[in-house]
Write a protein that holds these residues in place. Structure first.
Motif, PDB file in Angstrom:
ATOM      1  N   PHE A   1      -3.525  -9.443  11.057  1.00  0.00           N
ATOM      2  CA  PHE A   1      -4.983  -9.343  11.035  1.00  0.00           C
ATOM      3  C   PHE A   1      -5.626 -10.713  11.235  1.00  0.00           C
ATOM      4  CE2 PHE A   1      -8.843  -9.126   8.155  1.00  0.00           C
ATOM      5  CZ  PHE A   1      -9.649  -8.514   9.095  1.00  0.00           C
ATOM      6  N   ILE A   2      -5.142 -11.726  10.477  1.00  0.00           N
ATOM      7  CA  ILE A   2      -5.722 -13.067  10.549  1.00  0.00           C
ATOM      8  C   ILE A   2      -5.543 -13.678  11.933  1.00  0.00           C
ATOM      9  CG2 ILE A   2      -5.469 -15.429   9.674  1.00  0.00           C
ATOM     10  CD1 ILE A   2      -4.802 -14.199   6.945  1.00  0.00           C
ATOM     11  N   ALA A   3      -4.430 -13.357  12.585  1.00  0.00           N
ATOM     12  CA  ALA A   3      -4.171 -13.907  13.918  1.00  0.00           C
ATOM     13  C   ALA A   3      -5.286 -13.568  14.900  1.00  0.00           C
ATOM     14  CB  ALA A   3      -2.830 -13.388  14.441  1.00  0.00           C
ATOM     15  N   HIS A   4      -5.953 -12.429  14.683  1.00  0.00           N
ATOM     16  CA  HIS A   4      -7.025 -12.003  15.588  1.00  0.00           C
ATOM     17  C   HIS A   4      -8.419 -12.198  14.989  1.00  0.00           C
ATOM     18  CE1 HIS A   4      -3.424  -9.683  16.865  1.00  0.00           C
ATOM     19  NE2 HIS A   4      -3.886  -9.927  18.077  1.00  0.00           N
ATOM     20  N   ARG A   5      -8.475 -12.549  13.700  1.00  0.00           N
ATOM     21  CA  ARG A   5      -9.774 -12.707  13.029  1.00  0.00           C
ATOM     22  C   ARG A   5      -9.777 -13.985  12.186  1.00  0.00           C
ATOM     23  NH1 ARG A   5     -13.119  -8.423  11.985  1.00  0.00           N
ATOM     24  NH2 ARG A   5     -14.376 -10.034  11.008  1.00  0.00           N
TER      25      ARG A   5
END
Length: 730
Positions: free
Chosen positions: A181-185
């Motif tokens: 999730f963090i990789a894209h946000r």
């Protein structure tokens, strides 16, 4: 349910279409309680009246069905009721697995961005169900569903889940999903870094951040205003004197000018004292009128009528507790035995380091409970919820330490009633206190957004199983002084201010608030909520913000005060603790006055902006500095022989005589219809009211000055009050 007449439904539905908004809204409130099924209609959900739309959505949330889900999904497209629609749909799916799964199906298949976003927010309130499901279903479909919900929804519940979870295997799975999730946000990482614990952050390769305490500009404005008020207090009279009597320096010389300055300043100080006590006497007149009306209305009400369903609002009593093991059992017993038709008790243990939580668990046979909560306000992490099935109206919340305001916000998240009553955990309510506090709701058509009651020192009284069995004034010197001070402050001040709709303060020890208004306004002020600001004056700040929020929206909500609804609380018996308390009170006042300075002289806020705010700035913010100067100048003038009979007489009238009159009249108003204290105790209190003018009031003024200086130094924190516990019956 049984109703008076089958025609009532038709009459209420007809009234909801009335052009008179107050009539229509009152009918909507009644329909919500008695006929919610008839509000699930486009006629009401798409009404031109915003309040009726919100009531209709709330009613739909009480009717779990596929039809209700469809209705609420459509309602999400109306920005005026988007939040209410999300909340209502969340309520439907909390305990209904079938409808929860249907909502997941709708979310997965949905193409409309508004609906997709709204459903994601709804599902985020039950994200822990999906996270736990990972234990036995770690499929790509479920992982994608969780990421989609996180991407569009509220991540607060995910943070809370991770902070409280103890399953290491599940933790690894969830952290793996969050890494995706963090990789894209990247934009969302700050919120994780602020609120996740350090162990989880290490697994996510993130660094812990501390919440920002208020905006820098806001802090600069606060300090700047404090220096401005201080300059006005110290320079106003000298500047006025120098301008008016400039020639005196030439003709009488420096010595003569200084003597004349001392002479005239004493007149100025006497005028200040007379003005202040004249305001108190005027407030006492309003207090007498208001208390007389309240007493008359109370005596004519039938108690059985008040206990009929729907007559009085339901109440959640929230009692934050930190280090209260000495008094907590007596307090909770008192709260569980109140005389009120519909209420619950929520005790919030704010990370106590003593045995407060264990004392509650052992005494009330509590067990850890699994209860789903929708967090409408951001708070510190909840460590556990405890209940007893044989005490259905008691809930104990255990959370990490975050302060009183944070604990109250946590209690609001748990609250299931219309209003909540915030009290101190070391306080006792009289059995009829809530009845007396809410019965005035029946005497007005105006929306009451908050109401307060009297605070009376319990020191010296005897308590048995949470009930007062013998009322006496305290035996100690300091508690007796505070008893008279409390009576004067609450009776002459707050009842009078409430009568003219200018009340700004409701004591944190006993205040009742409309839950929906508080949530809409952002809850109690904390560093975790939207204002990102902490305060030690959370009770007054909330009242001021509710008034401001109400006026900004063009509403007419009022703050009420009930003179005979009493809460008994322990007051400091030690000078050190008393100094810390008064320091905190003054810092809280200054923080609130500067935070809401735009209300000063602002006609939008009517009586509050034009009367109450100027009074507090002049007499409560600037006043202590004037009083300190007055005392110093008086002593110098006395030493130099510059006092004459006129000055002494004016000072006596303005400070002692009028102050004593305020105290005696306040005591009379409180005793009228109550008769708490025997005549001997009343005589002692009057004697203390006279004696407090010689040193005691000056001591309190000095503590207020210290509070002001500490506010300039940006001192934070409460300072702990050590509880002795109630005097029990032997």
């Amino acid at each position: 349910k049984h109703y008076f007449s089958p025609d009532l439904k038709g009459l209420l539905l007809e009234f909801m279409t009335s052009p008179d908004n107050e009539v229509a809204e009152a009918a909507a409130d009644a329909c919500l309680k008695f006929y919610p099924e008839h509000l699930r209609s486009d006629d009401f959900i798409k009404s031109g009246n915003g309040y009726i739309k919100k009531i209709a959505v709330e009613a739909t949330g009480l009717l779990p069905s596929l039809e209700s889900i469809e209705t609420l999904i459509d309602a999400m497209h109306d920005s005026d009721i988007y939040n209410e629609s999300v909340s209502a749909l969340s309520h439907i799916i909390i305990k209904n697995t079938e409808l929860f799964n249907e909502t997941i199906r709708r979310f997965t298949a949905e193409k409309d961005p508004i609906t997709k976003f709204g459903l994601a927010e709804v599902l985020s309130y039950r994200i822990e169900y999906l996270l736990v499901k990972l234990r036995y279903d770690n499929s790509p479909e479920l992982r994608k569903l969780i990421i989609d919900i996180l991407a569009r929804g509220n991540i607060t519940n995910t943070i809370t889940f991770l902070n409280e979870n103890s399953d290491q295997k599940l933790e690894e799975m969830v952290c793996g999903i969050l890494m995706e999730f963090i990789a894209h946000r990247v934009d969302i990482t700050r919120e994780f870094s602020l609120y996740l614990n350090e162990r989880i952050l290490a697994k996510l390769n993130l660094t812990k951040l501390e919440p920002q305490k208020g905006e820098p500009r806001q802090e600069v404005v606060r300090i700047g205003l404090l220096w401005l008020f201080l300059a006005i207090a110290l320079l106003f009279f000298p500047a006025a004197y120098a301008i008016k009597y400039y020639d005196t320096f030439t003709h009488a010389g420096i010595t003569g000018a200084i003597k004349n300055f001392f002479y005239l300043f004493n007149y100025f100080f006497a005028f200040y004292g007379i003005s202040l006590n004249s305001i108190y006497l005027l407030l006492l007149l309003f207090s007498f009128i208001g208390s007389r009306r309240q007493l008359k209305n109370w005596t004519i009400k039938n108690i059985k009528f008040l206990f009929k369903p729907g007559i009085l609002p339901s109440i959640s009593i929230i009692a934050p507790a930190y280090g209260e093991e000495a008094t907590i059992i007596q307090s909770v017993n008192s709260l569980l035995n109140l005389n009120y038709p519909d209420y619950e008790v929520i005790v919030v243990n704010d990370g106590s380091t003593d045995s407060t939580l264990r004392t509650l668990i052992d005494y009330f046979n509590l067990e850890r409970a699994d209860i789903h909560v929708i967090n409408k306000l951001r708070t510190g992490a909840i460590r556990g919820l405890y209940t007893n099935k044989y005490l259905p109206n008691l809930l104990v919340v255990d959370k990490v330490n975050g302060g009183k305001a944070d604990s109250l916000n946590a209690g609001i998240n748990m609250a299931a009633k219309d209003y909540f009553c915030g009290i101190d955990a070391d306080s006792l309510l009289e059995r009829d206190s809530l009845l007396k506090m809410t019965s005035p709701f029946l005497d007005t058509d105006t929306d009451i957004i908050a109401t307060g009651g009297n605070i009376v020192p319990v020191n010296g009284c005897t308590v048995d199983k949470g009930h007062l069995t013998d009322i006496k004034i305290p035996s100690g010197f300091l508690p007796r002084l505070q008893t008279m001070e409390y009576i004067r402050s609450f009776i002459s001040g707050r009842v009078g201010w409430a009568t003219i709709r200018c009340l700004l303060i409701i004591s944190g020890a006993f205040g009742l608030f409309k839950k929906s208004s508080v949530i809409a306004g952002g809850g109690y002020l904390t560093g975790k909520e939207k204002f990102q600001k902490d305060t030690v004056g959370e009770d007054m700040e909330l009242v001021v913000r509710l008034i401001r929020h109400s006026r900004d929206r063009g509403e007419k909500g009022i703050v009420n005060y009930v003179f005979n609804a009493n809460c008994w609380t322990e007051v400091p018996e030690d000078y050190s603790i008393l100094r810390k308390q008064r320091d905190r009170w003054q810092r809280g006042l200054l923080d609130i006055m500067t935070f809401h300075i735009r209300m000063l002289f602002n006609p939008r806020y009517r009586e509050v902006g034009l009367i109450a705010f100027p009074y507090f700035i002049i007499f409560e913010v600037i006043g202590p500095w004037i009083e300190a100067q007055g005392l110093i100048v008086f002593l110098i003038a006395l030493a130099l022989g510059l006092l004459n009979a006129d000055i002494v007489l004016l000072l006596f009238i303005g400070t002692i005589f009028m102050g004593l009159a305020v105290s005696i009249i306040s005591l009379y108003i409180m005793e009228r219809g109550n008769n708490y204290f025997p005549k001997k105790d009343i005589s002692i209190l009057i004697l203390y009211a006279f004696c407090e003018n010689f040193g005691i009031r000056q001591f309190f003024s000095i503590q207020r000055l210290i509070g002001y200086i500490n506010a300039l130094r940006n001192k934070q924190g409460w300072g702990r009050m050590v509880r002795k516990g109630f005097q029990s019956k032997t």
